[in-house]
Write an enzyme that holds these catalytic residues in place. Structure first.
Site, mmCIF file in Angstrom:
data_model
loop_
_atom_site.group_PDB
_atom_site.id
_atom_site.type_symbol
_atom_site.label_atom_id
_atom_site.label_comp_id
_atom_site.label_asym_id
_atom_site.label_seq_id
_atom_site.Cartn_x
_atom_site.Cartn_y
_atom_site.Cartn_z
ATOM 1 C CB CYS A 1 -20.413 -18.719 -18.420
ATOM 2 S SG CYS A 1 -21.954 -19.546 -18.727
ATOM 3 C CG ASN A 2 -24.661 -16.666 -15.310
ATOM 4 O OD1 ASN A 2 -25.471 -17.573 -15.221
ATOM 5 N ND2 ASN A 2 -24.773 -15.677 -16.190
ATOM 6 N NE ARG A 3 -20.915 -20.362 -8.764
ATOM 7 C CZ ARG A 3 -19.794 -21.052 -8.683
ATOM 8 N NH1 ARG A 3 -19.744 -22.288 -9.074
ATOM 9 N NH2 ARG A 3 -18.706 -20.474 -8.214
#
Ligand code: CTP
Length: 249
Positions: free
Chosen positions: A61-63
């Site tokens: 996932c990412n921020r």
């Protein structure tokens, strides 16, 4: 102007502060906020980060906070648009009064965008799409059997590029974002050319005070003809209004 889809003009002067009036070309007044009239234009905004499974409990996932896309969707609604918001994983609170389509993976996001983009006047692609997904998602939780572990990744489709090249003769205006940690303008120019969209909004992610997870942003708008305009640091809601004004100018 050339960028105007289906003869719609968003007036430069104070449309947002005056309560969001969109004026059709020829001076016919279209729906403003709360006027009860049908919307004069439509937009699809895509935001948030995609989530790519590794096994039943882990993922890549990412921020992404989703904030920029949420604010653009709000600004479009305030300007009288019929808005659809497609969102991956995002940490910010989404608007509650906008049609919301929640997605997980890049492949799901593509499906959702595909279903909506062609009938929209403007598509704003602010999502943080994972460039890769796991080739073989494990059916069971992966055990720590070996000293090293490699994950084989395969490329995800480029949603922005795909919709830009398949819109045919439609008037759909397509806006991408680009997040760069170095050579911001050079990379943005390369990106607008390779993606084939109408505008790229370029973000410098090396700065802590703007962009990712921040309430503020400072961006450059790059046009297809490579005209460049800087939007000075401001809150994401104000930047969103300015982006809409610029793309419909
Ligand atoms: N984008 C997309 N589909 C992807 C990757 C990116 O639609 N698989 C979109 C993003 O939503 C953004 C634009 O393409 O609007 C640019 O994204 P960015 O992450 O800056 O660039 P990439 O295309 O991923 O290229 P690179 O990672 O090599 O810089």
């Amino acid at each position: 102007s050339n960028n105007t889809p289906k003869g719609i003009v968003i007036e430069k002067q104070g449309i947002f502060s005056s309560g969001g009036t969109v004026t059709a070309q020829g001076g016919v007044h279209a729906a403003g906020i709360g006027s009860g009239n049908a919307s004069e234009w439509s937009s699809v905004t895509i935001t948030g980060g995609t989530v790519e499974a590794i096994d039943p409990v882990r993922y890549i996932c990412n921020r992404s906070s989703g904030k920029m896309g949420y604010e653009i969707a709000r600004a479009a609604k305030n300007a009288g648009a019929d808005v659809i918001l497609i969102s991956g994983n995002a940490t910010a609170e989404p608007p509650t009064d906008i049609k919301f389509v929640k997605v997980k993976t890049a492949l799901e996001m593509r499906e959702a965008v595909w279903a909506e983009f062609d009938s929209a006047d403007a598509v704003i692609m602010a999502a943080a799409v994972s460039d890769y997904r796991v080739k073989n998602v494990a059916a069971q939780k992966i055990k720590k059997t070996y000293a090293t572990l490699s994950l084989e990744l395969v490329k995800n489709p480029d949603i922005l590029k795909d919709i830009s090249s398949s819109r045919g003769n439609s008037d759909t205006l397509i806006v991408g974002f680009c997040a760069e940690s170095e050579n911001l303008l050079d990379n943005a120019i390369k990106k607008i050319q390779s993606k084939g969209c109408d505008f790229i909004i370029a973000n410098d992610i090396s700065r802590q005070d703007i962009g990712f997870n921040s309430d503020e942003n400072e961006v450059y708008i790059i046009e297809k003809n490579l005209g460049i305009k800087k939007l000075e640091k401001n809150t994401k809601d104000k930047i969103s209004e300015q982006i809409l004004e610029e793309i419909f100018e």
